[in-house]
Scaffold this motif. Structure first.
Motif, PDB file in Angstrom:
ATOM      1  N   TRP A   1       0.788  -1.226  -0.089  1.00 11.52           N
ATOM      2  CA  TRP A   1       0.264  -0.031   0.136  1.00 11.52           C
ATOM      3  C   TRP A   1       0.939   1.354   0.053  1.00 11.52           C
ATOM      4  O   TRP A   1       0.401   2.444  -0.396  1.00 11.52           O
ATOM      5  CB  TRP A   1      -0.955   0.011   1.205  1.00 11.52           C
ATOM      6  N   ASN A   2       2.133   1.305   0.540  1.00 11.63           N
ATOM      7  CA  ASN A   2       3.054   2.377   0.496  1.00 11.63           C
ATOM      8  C   ASN A   2       3.407   2.488  -0.784  1.00 11.63           C
ATOM      9  O   ASN A   2       3.328   3.760  -1.240  1.00 11.63           O
ATOM     10  CB  ASN A   2       4.193   2.123   1.326  1.00 11.63           C
ATOM     11  N   LEU A   3       3.464   1.477  -1.828  1.00 14.44           N
ATOM     12  CA  LEU A   3       3.855   1.631  -3.115  1.00 14.44           C
ATOM     13  C   LEU A   3       2.624   2.290  -4.024  1.00 14.44           C
ATOM     14  O   LEU A   3       2.943   3.059  -4.887  1.00 14.44           O
ATOM     15  CB  LEU A   3       4.248   0.168  -3.695  1.00 14.44           C
ATOM     16  N   ILE A   4       1.483   1.700  -3.728  1.00  8.26           N
ATOM     17  CA  ILE A   4       0.467   2.044  -4.466  1.00  8.26           C
ATOM     18  C   ILE A   4       0.259   3.858  -4.052  1.00  8.26           C
ATOM     19  O   ILE A   4       0.194   4.550  -4.963  1.00  8.26           O
ATOM     20  CB  ILE A   4      -0.976   1.482  -3.769  1.00  8.26           C
ATOM     21  N   ARG A   5       0.541   4.248  -2.828  1.00  9.97           N
ATOM     22  CA  ARG A   5       0.311   5.659  -2.544  1.00  9.97           C
ATOM     23  C   ARG A   5       1.448   6.434  -3.244  1.00  9.97           C
ATOM     24  O   ARG A   5       1.191   7.645  -3.807  1.00  9.97           O
ATOM     25  CB  ARG A   5       0.169   5.884  -0.941  1.00  9.97           C
ATOM     26  N   ASP A   6       2.766   5.981  -3.209  1.00  8.68           N
ATOM     27  CA  ASP A   6       3.756   6.671  -3.530  1.00  8.68           C
ATOM     28  C   ASP A   6       3.608   6.831  -5.242  1.00  8.68           C
ATOM     29  O   ASP A   6       4.503   7.984  -5.505  1.00  8.68           O
ATOM     30  CB  ASP A   6       5.003   5.940  -3.232  1.00  8.68           C
ATOM     31  N   HIS A   7       3.027   5.878  -5.762  1.00  7.82           N
ATOM     32  CA  HIS A   7       2.904   5.848  -7.280  1.00  7.82           C
ATOM     33  C   HIS A   7       1.626   6.406  -7.833  1.00  7.82           C
ATOM     34  O   HIS A   7       1.474   6.044  -9.036  1.00  7.82           O
ATOM     35  CB  HIS A   7       3.674   4.784  -7.888  1.00  7.82           C
ATOM     36  N   HIS A   8       0.653   6.840  -6.976  1.00  7.75           N
ATOM     37  CA  HIS A   8      -0.451   7.323  -7.095  1.00  7.75           C
ATOM     38  C   HIS A   8      -1.207   6.127  -8.045  1.00  7.75           C
ATOM     39  O   HIS A   8      -1.968   6.676  -9.187  1.00  7.75           O
ATOM     40  CB  HIS A   8      -0.576   8.640  -8.001  1.00  7.75           C
ATOM     41  N   LEU A   9      -1.389   5.007  -7.770  1.00 13.84           N
ATOM     42  CA  LEU A   9      -2.145   3.843  -8.340  1.00 13.84           C
ATOM     43  C   LEU A   9      -3.500   3.819  -7.902  1.00 13.84           C
ATOM     44  O   LEU A   9      -3.613   4.335  -6.603  1.00 13.84           O
ATOM     45  CB  LEU A   9      -1.464   2.618  -8.306  1.00 13.84           C
ATOM     46  N   LEU A  10      -4.530   3.646  -8.614  1.00 10.32           N
ATOM     47  CA  LEU A  10      -5.740   3.674  -8.156  1.00 10.32           C
ATOM     48  C   LEU A  10      -6.322   2.135  -7.776  1.00 10.32           C
ATOM     49  O   LEU A  10      -6.156   1.298  -8.577  1.00 10.32           O
ATOM     50  CB  LEU A  10      -6.655   4.218  -9.219  1.00 10.32           C
ATOM     51  N   ALA A  11      -6.642   1.913  -6.643  1.00 13.86           N
ATOM     52  CA  ALA A  11      -7.030   0.737  -5.801  1.00 13.86           C
ATOM     53  C   ALA A  11      -8.537   0.862  -5.490  1.00 13.86           C
ATOM     54  O   ALA A  11      -8.985   1.776  -4.855  1.00 13.86           O
ATOM     55  CB  ALA A  11      -6.141   0.348  -4.878  1.00 13.86           C
ATOM     56  N   TYR A  12      -9.517  -0.037  -5.699  1.00 13.71           N
ATOM     57  CA  TYR A  12     -10.592  -0.242  -5.291  1.00 13.71           C
ATOM     58  C   TYR A  12     -10.963  -1.603  -4.736  1.00 13.71           C
ATOM     59  O   TYR A  12     -10.514  -2.419  -4.886  1.00 13.71           O
ATOM     60  CB  TYR A  12     -11.576  -0.017  -6.403  1.00 13.71           C
ATOM     61  N   GLU A  13     -11.771  -1.377  -3.678  1.00 16.38           N
ATOM     62  CA  GLU A  13     -12.441  -2.485  -2.898  1.00 16.38           C
ATOM     63  C   GLU A  13     -13.286  -3.670  -3.609  1.00 16.38           C
ATOM     64  O   GLU A  13     -14.099  -2.956  -4.413  1.00 16.38           O
ATOM     65  CB  GLU A  13     -12.996  -2.423  -1.638  1.00 16.38           C
ATOM     66  N   HIS A  14     -12.991  -4.874  -3.790  1.00 17.63           N
ATOM     67  CA  HIS A  14     -13.791  -5.655  -4.556  1.00 17.63           C
ATOM     68  C   HIS A  14     -14.537  -6.555  -3.697  1.00 17.63           C
ATOM     69  O   HIS A  14     -14.539  -7.245  -2.689  1.00 17.63           O
ATOM     70  CB  HIS A  14     -12.728  -6.759  -5.042  1.00 17.63           C
ATOM     71  N   GLY A  15     -16.071  -6.159  -4.039  1.00 20.18           N
ATOM     72  CA  GLY A  15     -16.994  -6.618  -3.092  1.00 20.18           C
ATOM     73  C   GLY A  15     -17.998  -7.785  -3.763  1.00 20.18           C
ATOM     74  O   GLY A  15     -19.056  -7.900  -3.390  1.00 20.18           O
ATOM     75  N   ALA A  16     -17.354  -8.292  -4.859  1.00 15.20           N
ATOM     76  CA  ALA A  16     -18.363  -9.472  -5.750  1.00 15.20           C
ATOM     77  C   ALA A  16     -18.594 -10.763  -4.721  1.00 15.20           C
ATOM     78  O   ALA A  16     -17.814 -10.816  -3.781  1.00 15.20           O
ATOM     79  CB  ALA A  16     -17.743  -9.853  -6.842  1.00 15.20           C
ATOM     80  N   GLU A  17     -19.741 -11.318  -4.764  1.00 15.90           N
ATOM     81  CA  GLU A  17     -20.204 -12.430  -4.101  1.00 15.90           C
ATOM     82  C   GLU A  17     -19.723 -13.702  -4.909  1.00 15.90           C
ATOM     83  O   GLU A  17     -20.162 -13.772  -5.889  1.00 15.90           O
ATOM     84  CB  GLU A  17     -21.663 -12.299  -3.826  1.00 15.90           C
ATOM     85  N   ALA A  18     -19.176 -14.733  -4.293  1.00 20.30           N
ATOM     86  CA  ALA A  18     -18.942 -15.843  -4.645  1.00 20.30           C
ATOM     87  C   ALA A  18     -19.733 -17.037  -4.095  1.00 20.30           C
ATOM     88  O   ALA A  18     -20.074 -17.029  -2.925  1.00 20.30           O
ATOM     89  CB  ALA A  18     -17.383 -16.310  -4.525  1.00 20.30           C
ATOM     90  N   TRP A  19     -19.893 -18.143  -5.109  1.00 21.39           N
ATOM     91  CA  TRP A  19     -20.433 -19.458  -4.343  1.00 21.39           C
ATOM     92  C   TRP A  19     -19.735 -20.543  -4.520  1.00 21.39           C
ATOM     93  O   TRP A  19     -18.787 -20.626  -5.276  1.00 21.39           O
ATOM     94  CB  TRP A  19     -22.138 -19.373  -5.043  1.00 21.39           C
ATOM     95  N   ASP A  20     -20.037 -21.534  -3.770  1.00 18.80           N
ATOM     96  CA  ASP A  20     -19.456 -22.602  -3.558  1.00 18.80           C
ATOM     97  C   ASP A  20     -20.492 -23.818  -4.026  1.00 18.80           C
ATOM     98  O   ASP A  20     -21.627 -23.837  -3.414  1.00 18.80           O
ATOM     99  CB  ASP A  20     -18.785 -23.215  -2.151  1.00 18.80           C
ATOM    100  N   LEU A  21     -20.100 -24.755  -4.822  1.00 19.28           N
ATOM    101  CA  LEU A  21     -21.210 -25.609  -5.359  1.00 19.28           C
ATOM    102  C   LEU A  21     -20.683 -27.180  -4.481  1.00 19.28           C
ATOM    103  O   LEU A  21     -19.522 -27.475  -4.946  1.00 19.28           O
ATOM    104  CB  LEU A  21     -21.210 -26.134  -6.758  1.00 19.28           C
ATOM    105  N   HIS A  22     -21.571 -27.658  -3.668  1.00 17.27           N
ATOM    106  CA  HIS A  22     -21.208 -28.738  -2.845  1.00 17.27           C
ATOM    107  C   HIS A  22     -22.348 -29.719  -2.921  1.00 17.27           C
ATOM    108  O   HIS A  22     -23.191 -29.564  -2.606  1.00 17.27           O
ATOM    109  CB  HIS A  22     -21.007 -28.416  -1.517  1.00 17.27           C
ATOM    110  N   ASN A  23     -21.855 -31.024  -3.528  1.00 16.94           N
ATOM    111  CA  ASN A  23     -23.086 -32.068  -3.851  1.00 16.94           C
ATOM    112  C   ASN A  23     -24.298 -31.493  -4.400  1.00 16.94           C
ATOM    113  O   ASN A  23     -25.187 -31.819  -4.024  1.00 16.94           O
ATOM    114  CB  ASN A  23     -23.070 -32.720  -2.608  1.00 16.94           C
ATOM    115  N   GLY A  24     -24.078 -30.625  -5.388  1.00 16.65           N
ATOM    116  CA  GLY A  24     -25.180 -30.266  -6.029  1.00 16.65           C
ATOM    117  C   GLY A  24     -25.932 -28.867  -5.404  1.00 16.65           C
ATOM    118  O   GLY A  24     -27.021 -28.529  -5.823  1.00 16.65           O
ATOM    119  N   HIS A  25     -25.411 -28.665  -4.014  1.00 19.09           N
ATOM    120  CA  HIS A  25     -26.121 -27.536  -3.465  1.00 19.09           C
ATOM    121  C   HIS A  25     -25.068 -26.260  -3.375  1.00 19.09           C
ATOM    122  O   HIS A  25     -23.915 -26.404  -3.180  1.00 19.09           O
ATOM    123  CB  HIS A  25     -26.366 -27.970  -1.878  1.00 19.09           C
ATOM    124  N   ALA A  26     -25.936 -25.119  -3.817  1.00 13.69           N
ATOM    125  CA  ALA A  26     -24.975 -24.052  -3.623  1.00 13.69           C
ATOM    126  C   ALA A  26     -25.011 -23.231  -2.295  1.00 13.69           C
ATOM    127  O   ALA A  26     -25.941 -23.039  -1.531  1.00 13.69           O
ATOM    128  CB  ALA A  26     -25.631 -22.850  -4.814  1.00 13.69           C
TER     129      ALA A  26
END
Length: 231
Positions: free
Chosen positions: A41-66
């Motif tokens: 994160w120090n590198l990101i700030r020093d070089h003015h890179l743009l970072a954004y939080e990733h809030g996508a929802e993921a699912w797990d398939l187990h024996n046919g049940h999500a």
């Protein structure tokens, strides 16, 4: 950081594609920033890179049940939390811990998948103490939060490259090291250009080797003269 396999079979850690038809960078290698590790994160700030939080929802398939991945992760976190509070004095493998801890079979299975997938560690070899230390370190940097770089993950090595003074003369790109001759306090690195196959060498006081284990084991990998002794 995840591994990626390139089209020609080589393996690398970062491979970003910037397709004009895609609104965001396409990552075939490293994709997420896990948590808020200060060095990155120090590198990101020093070089003015743009970072954004990733809030996508993921699912797990187990024996046919999500199942929501968050639920799977919470179950695994509870198992690992109990393991951290274990009063056993001797270290043991994670598989041995599951055998005597009487965890519900489904919870044990989910936690095993978590260890194999996220930690990339076989349960019969990774130690319980190591997993506990890893969990403690992850908690300190809020590793349950994930971020992405808008420019693409290749912005990180590009930023590091720009920080090296006169990098065009001190870095050798498109170059393969094929042998290292060394003795205490001195080494000669022999390498070959992949562009014109020209052979060259560099004298130095010491060498830091950071290639993947598969490269070291390969017959076409780097030859060391003499072979380093195992520690």
């Amino acid at each position: 950081v995840r591994w990626s396999t390139l089209p020609d079979g080589r393996r690398g850690r970062i491979l970003t594609l910037n397709d004009p038809l895609s609104p965001t960078a396409i990552e075939l290698g490293a994709e997420f920033i896990h948590g808020r590790p200060p060095v990155l994160w120090n590198l990101i700030r020093d070089h003015h890179l743009l970072a954004y939080e990733h809030g996508a929802e993921a699912w797990d398939l187990h024996n046919g049940h999500a199942e929501k991945e968050k639920q799977v992760g919470q179950v695994a976190d509870r198992v690992l939390s109990k393991m951290a509070k274990s009063h056993r004095k001797k270290d043991e493998t994670f598989r041995d811990y599951l055998r005597h801890s009487r965890q519900p079979s489904r919870a044990a299975a989910w936690t095993r998948l978590q260890i194999e997938g996220f930690n990339a560690a076989p349960p019969d070899r990774v130690g319980a103490a190591a997993l506990t230390r890893d969990a403690d370190a992850a908690e300190k940097i809020e590793a349950d939060r994930t971020y992405r770089l808008a420019e693409g993950y290749d912005a990180v090595p590009a930023a590091l490259l720009c920080a090296i003074a006169d990098h065009s003369s001190v870095l050798r790109l498109n170059t393969v090291v094929h042998s290292v001759q060394w003795r205490r306090g001195h080494a000669v690195v022999h390498y070959r250009s992949m562009l014109d196959h020209r052979e060259s060498s560099t004298d130095c006081k010491s060498v830091i080797v950071t290639v993947p284990l598969g490269v070291l084991k390969s017959r076409e990998g780097i030859a060391f003269h003499p072979e380093p002794r195992a520690i």
